[in-house]
Write a protein that holds these residues in place. Sequence first.
Motif, PDB file in Angstrom:
ATOM      1  N   GLY A 252       7.536 -23.176  17.684  1.00 28.14           N
ATOM      2  CA  GLY A 252       6.740 -22.949  19.018  1.00 28.14           C
ATOM      3  C   GLY A 252       7.679 -23.784  20.009  1.00 28.14           C
ATOM      4  N   LYS A 253       7.092 -23.910  21.285  1.00 28.60           N
ATOM      5  CA  LYS A 253       7.778 -24.634  22.187  1.00 28.60           C
ATOM      6  C   LYS A 253       7.601 -26.289  21.818  1.00 28.60           C
ATOM      7  CE  LYS A 253       6.809 -21.882  26.286  1.00 28.60           C
ATOM      8  NZ  LYS A 253       5.463 -21.207  26.432  1.00 28.60           N
ATOM      9  N   ALA A 254       8.463 -26.953  22.227  1.00 30.11           N
ATOM     10  CA  ALA A 254       8.553 -28.347  21.909  1.00 30.11           C
ATOM     11  C   ALA A 254       7.375 -29.224  22.127  1.00 30.11           C
ATOM     12  CB  ALA A 254       9.901 -29.081  22.701  1.00 30.11           C
ATOM     13  N   ARG A 304       8.904 -15.111   8.885  1.00 33.17           N
ATOM     14  CA  ARG A 304       8.678 -14.468   9.954  1.00 33.17           C
ATOM     15  C   ARG A 304       9.100 -14.969  11.343  1.00 33.17           C
ATOM     16  NH1 ARG A 304       4.566 -13.942  13.483  1.00 33.17           N
ATOM     17  NH2 ARG A 304       2.530 -14.708  12.685  1.00 33.17           N
ATOM     18  N   LYS A 305       9.545 -16.325  11.297  1.00 33.31           N
ATOM     19  CA  LYS A 305       9.709 -17.174  12.343  1.00 33.31           C
ATOM     20  C   LYS A 305       8.765 -16.876  13.470  1.00 33.31           C
ATOM     21  CE  LYS A 305      14.623 -17.255  11.576  1.00 33.31           C
ATOM     22  NZ  LYS A 305      14.578 -17.779  10.202  1.00 33.31           N
ATOM     23  N   ALA A 306       7.546 -17.099  12.951  1.00 31.50           N
ATOM     24  CA  ALA A 306       6.585 -17.178  14.092  1.00 31.50           C
ATOM     25  C   ALA A 306       6.824 -18.311  15.018  1.00 31.50           C
ATOM     26  CB  ALA A 306       5.232 -17.433  13.409  1.00 31.50           C
ATOM     27  N   LYS A 307       6.358 -17.820  16.394  1.00 24.90           N
ATOM     28  CA  LYS A 307       6.725 -18.397  17.652  1.00 24.90           C
ATOM     29  C   LYS A 307       5.508 -19.472  17.654  1.00 24.90           C
ATOM     30  CE  LYS A 307       9.775 -15.484  20.143  1.00 24.90           C
ATOM     31  NZ  LYS A 307       9.963 -14.774  18.821  1.00 24.90           N
ATOM     32  N   ARG A 490      -2.640 -13.335  10.831  1.00 21.72           N
ATOM     33  CA  ARG A 490      -3.184 -12.557  11.895  1.00 21.72           C
ATOM     34  C   ARG A 490      -3.891 -13.430  13.083  1.00 21.72           C
ATOM     35  NH1 ARG A 490      -3.749  -7.252  13.280  1.00 21.72           N
ATOM     36  NH2 ARG A 490      -2.030  -7.094  12.171  1.00 21.72           N
ATOM     37  N   LEU A 491      -4.583 -14.342  12.643  1.00 21.18           N
ATOM     38  CA  LEU A 491      -5.158 -15.402  13.728  1.00 21.18           C
ATOM     39  C   LEU A 491      -4.080 -15.968  14.538  1.00 21.18           C
ATOM     40  CD1 LEU A 491      -7.660 -17.189  14.505  1.00 21.18           C
ATOM     41  CD2 LEU A 491      -6.877 -18.967  12.921  1.00 21.18           C
ATOM     42  N   VAL A 492      -3.059 -16.462  13.622  1.00 18.01           N
ATOM     43  CA  VAL A 492      -1.821 -16.982  14.478  1.00 18.01           C
ATOM     44  C   VAL A 492      -1.234 -15.999  15.460  1.00 18.01           C
ATOM     45  CG1 VAL A 492       0.518 -17.853  14.349  1.00 18.01           C
ATOM     46  CG2 VAL A 492      -1.358 -18.840  12.859  1.00 18.01           C
ATOM     47  N   ALA A 493      -0.781 -14.816  14.915  1.00 19.37           N
ATOM     48  CA  ALA A 493      -0.201 -13.849  15.440  1.00 19.37           C
ATOM     49  C   ALA A 493      -0.808 -13.253  16.768  1.00 19.37           C
ATOM     50  CB  ALA A 493       0.249 -12.637  14.577  1.00 19.37           C
ATOM     51  N   ASP A 494      -2.223 -13.210  16.789  1.00 21.38           N
ATOM     52  CA  ASP A 494      -2.890 -12.530  17.832  1.00 21.38           C
ATOM     53  C   ASP A 494      -3.058 -13.527  18.802  1.00 21.38           C
ATOM     54  OD1 ASP A 494      -3.044 -10.175  16.628  1.00 21.38           O
ATOM     55  OD2 ASP A 494      -5.051 -10.347  15.980  1.00 21.38           O
ATOM     56  N   HIS A 495      -3.215 -14.751  18.575  1.00 24.06           N
ATOM     57  CA  HIS A 495      -3.702 -15.903  19.616  1.00 24.06           C
ATOM     58  C   HIS A 495      -2.848 -17.094  20.320  1.00 24.06           C
ATOM     59  CE1 HIS A 495      -7.545 -13.708  19.842  1.00 24.06           C
ATOM     60  NE2 HIS A 495      -7.471 -13.758  18.298  1.00 24.06           N
ATOM     61  N   GLU A 497       0.851 -17.651  19.411  1.00 25.98           N
ATOM     62  CA  GLU A 497       2.299 -17.456  19.471  1.00 25.98           C
ATOM     63  C   GLU A 497       2.550 -17.513  20.968  1.00 25.98           C
ATOM     64  OE1 GLU A 497       4.711 -15.524  16.620  1.00 25.98           O
ATOM     65  OE2 GLU A 497       3.107 -15.200  15.285  1.00 25.98           O
ATOM     66  N   ARG A 498       3.778 -18.119  21.237  1.00 29.36           N
ATOM     67  CA  ARG A 498       4.097 -17.995  22.645  1.00 29.36           C
ATOM     68  C   ARG A 498       5.029 -16.909  22.998  1.00 29.36           C
ATOM     69  NH1 ARG A 498       9.788 -19.629  22.406  1.00 29.36           N
ATOM     70  NH2 ARG A 498       9.977 -20.954  21.020  1.00 29.36           N
TER      71      ARG A 498
END
Length: 498
Positions: A252-254, A304-307, A490-495, A497-498
């Motif tokens: 994610g962002k720094a 999957r390199k989640a943001k 899914r929780l992370v992906a839906d809410h 990630e930037r």
Amino acid sequence: MTDKPTVAFAKFAAPKKGSVIVLAPEGGKFGEAARACDPADILPKVFAAADFSGKLAASVEALAPQGTDFDRLAAVGAGKTDALDEQAWLKIGGAASAAARNATEVTVVAEVAGAEASARDVALIALGIVLRSYTFDKYKTRKEENGTPKPADKAVKFTIQCADPAAAKKAFAEASAVGDGVLLARDLVNEPPNVLGPVEFAARAKELEELDVKVDILTEKEMKKLGMRALLGVAQGSVRPPRMAVMRWNGGKAKQKPVAFIGKGVVFDTGGISIKPAAGMEDMKGDMAGAATVVGLMHALAARKAKVNAVGIIGLVENMPDGNAQRPGDIVTSMSGQTIEIINTDAEGRLVLADLLWYCNEEFKPQFMVNLATLTGAILVALGNSHAGLFSNDDALAERLTAAGTVTGEKVWRMPMGKEYDKLIDTKNADMKNTGGRHAGSITAAQFLKRFVDSTPWAHLDVAGTAMASPSSEINQSWASGYGVRLLDRLVADHYER
Ligand code: BES
Ligand code: MN
Ligand code: ZN
């Protein structure tokens, strides 16, 4: 373990050989591509003879079908085409994998007349295939099943025919990262406890560094220095020293505060001095399922390199009876400074989590904390094995988890918390005791955890019923389910990630 199948994607075209699987909607008709695979119109006859109506994930097959060079032509039911959600596509994939049985080359024609399968849907079929194909048989030296020899372990080659193979391949790259996380969690939970002690488990977590996850392993000495006497009290009866793993994925962002996942990693739970009865005790090898899910989730996010910036923290201990083991009546001081009277040494998971939650909050000031634990037998009494118990101090987080559960099929059910329950763990001798009596056992366990959380949004998932001893399903045939990896991804992906 049987090798993971390979999955490739191709355009619709009648295959030349191997096993071919087509999809049949309930009461509906075949699409064009499916019909091209059945030039002699055999399947409709088989349907009638086998009483197959296309119900979701049901299947039938014809061997060496006329007019083709196939070994097998099978149909998998797609159910009602207006109800094809994420779980349906996964189940179709699972059923296709089962229908392929011992084949080595399988073509799945991902065409449902009346419902176009999107690239994402096709990727879900592929994920269903991968999840269903998983077996834990590495300790079986005689490869036999039902008296018939199994073919040599060989990765099955699946080709899924679909409208847009390139898009499906891209979608599957993401889905398969999550799938690998699920399989990793299952592997860890299925592994026997002599093989996977705290040190060995920590080494498995350390392997995430290959995916650019930063992993710090803390030893007993370092945990002592932090004052984690609640966790260490559980570990002191074992000759195998405890470990803690702190995993960080910074996608994610720094400056973004991390999301945090915390897992109970009791590699074996005998109950300690409050020892458990012998029957079924072998299942307590799975008492590290919460930690396994956190490792699987961190794998998924990194692969999957989640943001997102995410922290995973697991406490790895073994709960054993021993001359040096903790006693009922002992009072320990947790890292938070709060004191705990040990009433039952078998209520050990909450002691481990108490220090992990406190540490996580202090060290990372996360946006939220979600902990996973095979915490109480009582949650099995309340919810069985189809929902995990959800306890939370934050309605928004609880609602997001519930929604993610509905979509992924890794369901949660929110349980109540409150002052009345909190009172049940008060004691004259210390700030609290580690059990609250027979009633509301899962809730008093959650109230205990809450005392180490402060005001950070937090949710506790009691996965004692969902993570292990799993009933066979379309997408899992193994003892360990890997529950929670898809839910939290899914929780992370839906809410988040930037
Ligand atoms: N690991 C067990 C809970 C458990 C039970 C997990 C069955 C999976 C299947 C936990 O440490 C435990 O022993 N809990 C006790 C708490 C009690 C002593 C208050 C329990 O549930 O009986
Ligand atoms: Mn226990
Ligand atoms: Zn336990």
